[in-house]
Design a protein around this motif. Sequence first.
Motif, PDB file in Angstrom:
ATOM      1  N   LYS A  27       0.834  -1.200   0.000  1.00  0.00           N
ATOM      2  CA  LYS A  27       0.000   0.000   0.000  1.00  0.00           C
ATOM      3  C   LYS A  27       0.871   1.254   0.000  1.00  0.00           C
ATOM      4  O   LYS A  27       0.671   2.173  -0.795  1.00  0.00           O
ATOM      5  CB  LYS A  27      -0.884  -0.034   1.250  1.00  0.00           C
ATOM      6  CG  LYS A  27      -1.988   0.963   1.291  1.00  0.00           C
ATOM      7  CD  LYS A  27      -2.798   0.821   2.588  1.00  0.00           C
ATOM      8  CE  LYS A  27      -1.940   1.132   3.806  1.00  0.00           C
ATOM      9  NZ  LYS A  27      -2.731   1.375   5.043  1.00  0.00           N
ATOM     10  N   TYR A  28       1.862   1.292   0.891  1.00  0.00           N
ATOM     11  CA  TYR A  28       2.736   2.460   0.979  1.00  0.00           C
ATOM     12  C   TYR A  28       3.568   2.617  -0.289  1.00  0.00           C
ATOM     13  O   TYR A  28       3.714   3.711  -0.834  1.00  0.00           O
ATOM     14  CB  TYR A  28       3.659   2.358   2.196  1.00  0.00           C
ATOM     15  CG  TYR A  28       2.941   2.626   3.468  1.00  0.00           C
ATOM     16  CD1 TYR A  28       2.680   3.933   3.877  1.00  0.00           C
ATOM     17  CD2 TYR A  28       2.465   1.593   4.250  1.00  0.00           C
ATOM     18  CE1 TYR A  28       1.975   4.184   5.036  1.00  0.00           C
ATOM     19  CE2 TYR A  28       1.764   1.835   5.413  1.00  0.00           C
ATOM     20  CZ  TYR A  28       1.526   3.136   5.808  1.00  0.00           C
ATOM     21  OH  TYR A  28       0.826   3.386   6.935  1.00  0.00           O
ATOM     22  N   GLU A  60       1.527   4.081  -3.195  1.00  0.00           N
ATOM     23  CA  GLU A  60       1.205   5.504  -3.036  1.00  0.00           C
ATOM     24  C   GLU A  60       2.439   6.381  -3.229  1.00  0.00           C
ATOM     25  O   GLU A  60       2.359   7.467  -3.794  1.00  0.00           O
ATOM     26  CB  GLU A  60       0.595   5.751  -1.659  1.00  0.00           C
ATOM     27  CG  GLU A  60      -0.802   5.193  -1.552  1.00  0.00           C
ATOM     28  CD  GLU A  60      -1.503   5.695  -0.298  1.00  0.00           C
ATOM     29  OE1 GLU A  60      -1.632   6.908  -0.123  1.00  0.00           O
ATOM     30  OE2 GLU A  60      -1.892   4.836   0.524  1.00  0.00           O
ATOM     31  N   ILE A  61       3.574   5.911  -2.732  1.00  0.00           N
ATOM     32  CA  ILE A  61       4.813   6.682  -2.880  1.00  0.00           C
ATOM     33  C   ILE A  61       5.185   6.800  -4.353  1.00  0.00           C
ATOM     34  O   ILE A  61       5.470   7.891  -4.853  1.00  0.00           O
ATOM     35  CB  ILE A  61       5.949   6.022  -2.070  1.00  0.00           C
ATOM     36  CG1 ILE A  61       5.701   6.204  -0.567  1.00  0.00           C
ATOM     37  CG2 ILE A  61       7.311   6.594  -2.468  1.00  0.00           C
ATOM     38  CD1 ILE A  61       6.572   5.336   0.324  1.00  0.00           C
ATOM     39  N   SER A  72      13.691  13.237  -2.960  1.00  0.00           N
ATOM     40  CA  SER A  72      12.924  12.381  -2.046  1.00  0.00           C
ATOM     41  C   SER A  72      13.693  11.112  -1.714  1.00  0.00           C
ATOM     42  O   SER A  72      14.280  10.499  -2.595  1.00  0.00           O
ATOM     43  CB  SER A  72      11.594  11.959  -2.679  1.00  0.00           C
ATOM     44  OG  SER A  72      10.887  13.061  -3.171  1.00  0.00           O
ATOM     45  N   GLU A  73      13.654  10.737  -0.447  1.00  0.00           N
ATOM     46  CA  GLU A  73      14.317   9.494  -0.032  1.00  0.00           C
ATOM     47  C   GLU A  73      13.456   8.809   1.021  1.00  0.00           C
ATOM     48  O   GLU A  73      13.243   9.359   2.104  1.00  0.00           O
ATOM     49  CB  GLU A  73      15.694   9.845   0.541  1.00  0.00           C
ATOM     50  CG  GLU A  73      16.532   8.654   0.889  1.00  0.00           C
ATOM     51  CD  GLU A  73      17.913   9.090   1.398  1.00  0.00           C
ATOM     52  OE1 GLU A  73      18.642   9.762   0.660  1.00  0.00           O
ATOM     53  OE2 GLU A  73      18.211   8.762   2.571  1.00  0.00           O
ATOM     54  N   TYR A  74      12.954   7.631   0.680  1.00  0.00           N
ATOM     55  CA  TYR A  74      12.127   6.851   1.601  1.00  0.00           C
ATOM     56  C   TYR A  74      12.875   5.608   2.059  1.00  0.00           C
ATOM     57  O   TYR A  74      13.565   4.972   1.268  1.00  0.00           O
ATOM     58  CB  TYR A  74      10.849   6.362   0.921  1.00  0.00           C
ATOM     59  CG  TYR A  74       9.816   7.420   0.691  1.00  0.00           C
ATOM     60  CD1 TYR A  74       8.784   7.606   1.597  1.00  0.00           C
ATOM     61  CD2 TYR A  74       9.856   8.211  -0.447  1.00  0.00           C
ATOM     62  CE1 TYR A  74       7.823   8.576   1.381  1.00  0.00           C
ATOM     63  CE2 TYR A  74       8.899   9.179  -0.669  1.00  0.00           C
ATOM     64  CZ  TYR A  74       7.882   9.357   0.244  1.00  0.00           C
ATOM     65  OH  TYR A  74       6.934  10.306   0.027  1.00  0.00           O
ATOM     66  N   THR A  75      12.717   5.264   3.312  1.00  0.00           N
ATOM     67  CA  THR A  75      13.163   3.965   3.802  1.00  0.00           C
ATOM     68  C   THR A  75      11.942   3.219   4.318  1.00  0.00           C
ATOM     69  O   THR A  75      11.231   3.719   5.199  1.00  0.00           O
ATOM     70  CB  THR A  75      14.164   4.137   4.960  1.00  0.00           C
ATOM     71  OG1 THR A  75      15.214   4.997   4.526  1.00  0.00           O
ATOM     72  CG2 THR A  75      14.741   2.796   5.370  1.00  0.00           C
ATOM     73  N   LEU A  76      11.660   2.063   3.754  1.00  0.00           N
ATOM     74  CA  LEU A  76      10.489   1.291   4.181  1.00  0.00           C
ATOM     75  C   LEU A  76      10.927  -0.012   4.839  1.00  0.00           C
ATOM     76  O   LEU A  76      11.868  -0.665   4.383  1.00  0.00           O
ATOM     77  CB  LEU A  76       9.580   0.973   2.986  1.00  0.00           C
ATOM     78  CG  LEU A  76       8.899   2.164   2.311  1.00  0.00           C
ATOM     79  CD1 LEU A  76       8.047   1.682   1.130  1.00  0.00           C
ATOM     80  CD2 LEU A  76       8.017   2.926   3.303  1.00  0.00           C
ATOM     81  N   ASN A  77      10.213  -0.369   5.908  1.00  0.00           N
ATOM     82  CA  ASN A  77      10.478  -1.633   6.587  1.00  0.00           C
ATOM     83  C   ASN A  77       9.848  -2.770   5.774  1.00  0.00           C
ATOM     84  O   ASN A  77       8.627  -2.822   5.644  1.00  0.00           O
ATOM     85  CB  ASN A  77       9.853  -1.656   7.981  1.00  0.00           C
ATOM     86  CG  ASN A  77      10.215  -0.427   8.797  1.00  0.00           C
ATOM     87  OD1 ASN A  77      11.189   0.271   8.481  1.00  0.00           O
ATOM     88  ND2 ASN A  77       9.443  -0.147   9.833  1.00  0.00           N
TER      89      ASN A  77
END
Lengths: 380, 380
Positions: free
Chosen positions: B80-81, B84-85, B111-116
Amino acid sequence: MKIEVDRHLLLSQLSYISRAIPNKTPHPVLTGIKFVVTGEGLYLTGSDSDITINTFLPLEVEETQVINIEETGSIIIPGKYFIEIIKKLNGQTISISTFEGNYAMIKCGGSEYTLNGFDVNQYPNIELIKRDDAIQMEKQLLKTIIRQTVFSTANNENRPVLTGVNFRHDEDELICIATDSFRLSKKIVPLNKEHKPFNLVIPGRSLKDLSNILDDTADNVEIHLSSNHVLFQFGNISFQSRLLEGIYPETSEFVPTTVAIEIKADYQELYNAFDRASLIARDQFSNVVKLDIQPEKGKMLITANSPDVGKVEEAVNIDMLKGTELRIACSALFILDALKAINNPNSEVLIGFNGDMRPFILRDQNDETTIQLIVPVRME
Amino acid sequence: MKIEVDRHLLLSQLSYISRAIPNKTPHPVLTGIKFVVTGEGLYLTGSDSDITINTFLPLEVEETQVINIEETGSIIIPGKYFIEIIKKLNGQTISISTFEGNYAMIKCGGSEYTLNGFDVNQYPNIELIKRDDAIQMEKQLLKTIIRQTVFSTANNENRPVLTGVNFRHDEDELICIATDSFRLSKKIVPLNKEHKPFNLVIPGRSLKDLSNILDDTADNVEIHLSSNHVLFQFGNISFQSRLLEGIYPETSEFVPTTVAIEIKADYQELYNAFDRASLIARDQFSNVVKLDIQPEKGKMLITANSPDVGKVEEAVNIDMLKGTELRIACSALFILDALKAINNPNSEVLIGFNGDMRPFILRDQNDETTIQLIVPVRME
């Protein structure tokens, strides 16, 4: 009462009236629409007792007959059913007649409906209060005032007066303010000195409904103020709302007139960065993001951290206009709401701060009339 | 794993995969998307354990490089995340890399995302079962079969097998049937004798999801049948569903092969009349309307009566093809569903009856392959 009426024109009247018809009400008669047919045409009224909307359809529109009156009269017809039926009928003209007092018969082509109505005497007697000294305002300006303030009204009823927008007139300005005490929106527009000073609060929900009815034409709206009501008159539509009781709080001391730190950033870059950061922030209490203004890099970092999901860092290019570095935390959704109110994708946005515990303000660099204020949250 | 990938192509893959990602599941790992990067490209998998969707994005699309692989590997990323990102990022290319095992880093512009994420070994091992004797079917025919039958499947799980559509192959026909025991939809399409006979039940929900993924191109779908699963293969997409267990009931005796009374009516006139009548009927138990076929007038009257609201009478022009007058009651919504399945506004509809207590059938006069059957309700 017995008429034949143009279906499309009737539908457009109903689209206004429907805004006032409540889904649930302790007064069943208010789920109905009041039809009054006189020699001049058809008057429709809908009301949920807070707002009342009245429209008038004359016998002729642009020199074409649109109503044929066989018998004048009046009745209350169940609103929700009536509107759906009129939408789904196929013909150009429909016939509406009353019989045995409270029944309405609707005919069109091979369709014949009988609806259980109410006697018109059961409907509350709502006076639409007009004044000679009405304010004239451009429709689009009124829509802008509503759009740029109403989202900051309070949702809960703890302090009922905060669920409305404060309209205050003094000297040659009209000042419009909304606040839920976590943020504040302020819009100032010129208003002729000839109008008497006033200070009143219009319910936010009424303003949202009004805004949906105001079309995009350049016409004026007449605003009639009385002690407990405000009536907006435009075209053949009257929209009346009750006012909220109580004294609106004095907020001027909370809105800073000077700022210690000021940055400028591209509207769209700012919006997109907060929009993306809010994806991670939303699982946190009130969507908190941290802003880190780094003058030496010409950047503002927006960060959010959700232990379950992950973290995000967005770097936004800024022009440092004044002041030094700052770290501050706030709701990403409040910033997005403020940017939506500014709504100028080709412009640049000024953000002014006075430290990490004081409210900060956002505004369009080309618009001095509108301020969006946000109260920060404590840094962890 | 470390790749750069074209954002728009990745998004189109994700739009397929997202159909299989459950909102709630007792297995948290299934809320993730499985990424597998090999030397050939990127494989994505989503599954809710009933359906599994797998897509493949090759290194090059139309001779343009769309993936740059720095390091092969695999990971499960929260679906889901992630979706959307990727939707909200602005750049054309995004970089995805894994670090410290189960973390995914997504970079694009500022932009920089870290996802578990999850370790890929936690993901269930789902085999996609292909067979040499797959059935070839036009995409549009498969979509039509689904559209004309799946709405008649049962919503409740009292008889689980009725929540699916029965696909039965014998001789040179494929017969597709859905019924909730109050109505039945039947579609017959030719199917080559060379295929072995089969008789299986595909969950209605799987077919709805599949239909949403099937685009409007003229390509074929390969249908691979195995004992517990069906796999639909088209383009670079594999869509696998489990089959429902249990024996589908024999329904042929309920579908009349002859009718005593038959009428013909214009599709659109019929649809509009039932649609309007259902406004009044909907407050009644199961939206019951009464049909009154009047041969001497060439009319069918549709009436509904709601003590609270009022009543309606719709007159529809009919051609009487066979038989005499009839009064029968049924659900207006079932008739509207059946007409939507026929979906041919320029055609005429045949309705055949065998008395007021026997099922009646609707079909397009130009289409003998599809029958919609409705069980009447007792007249009051």
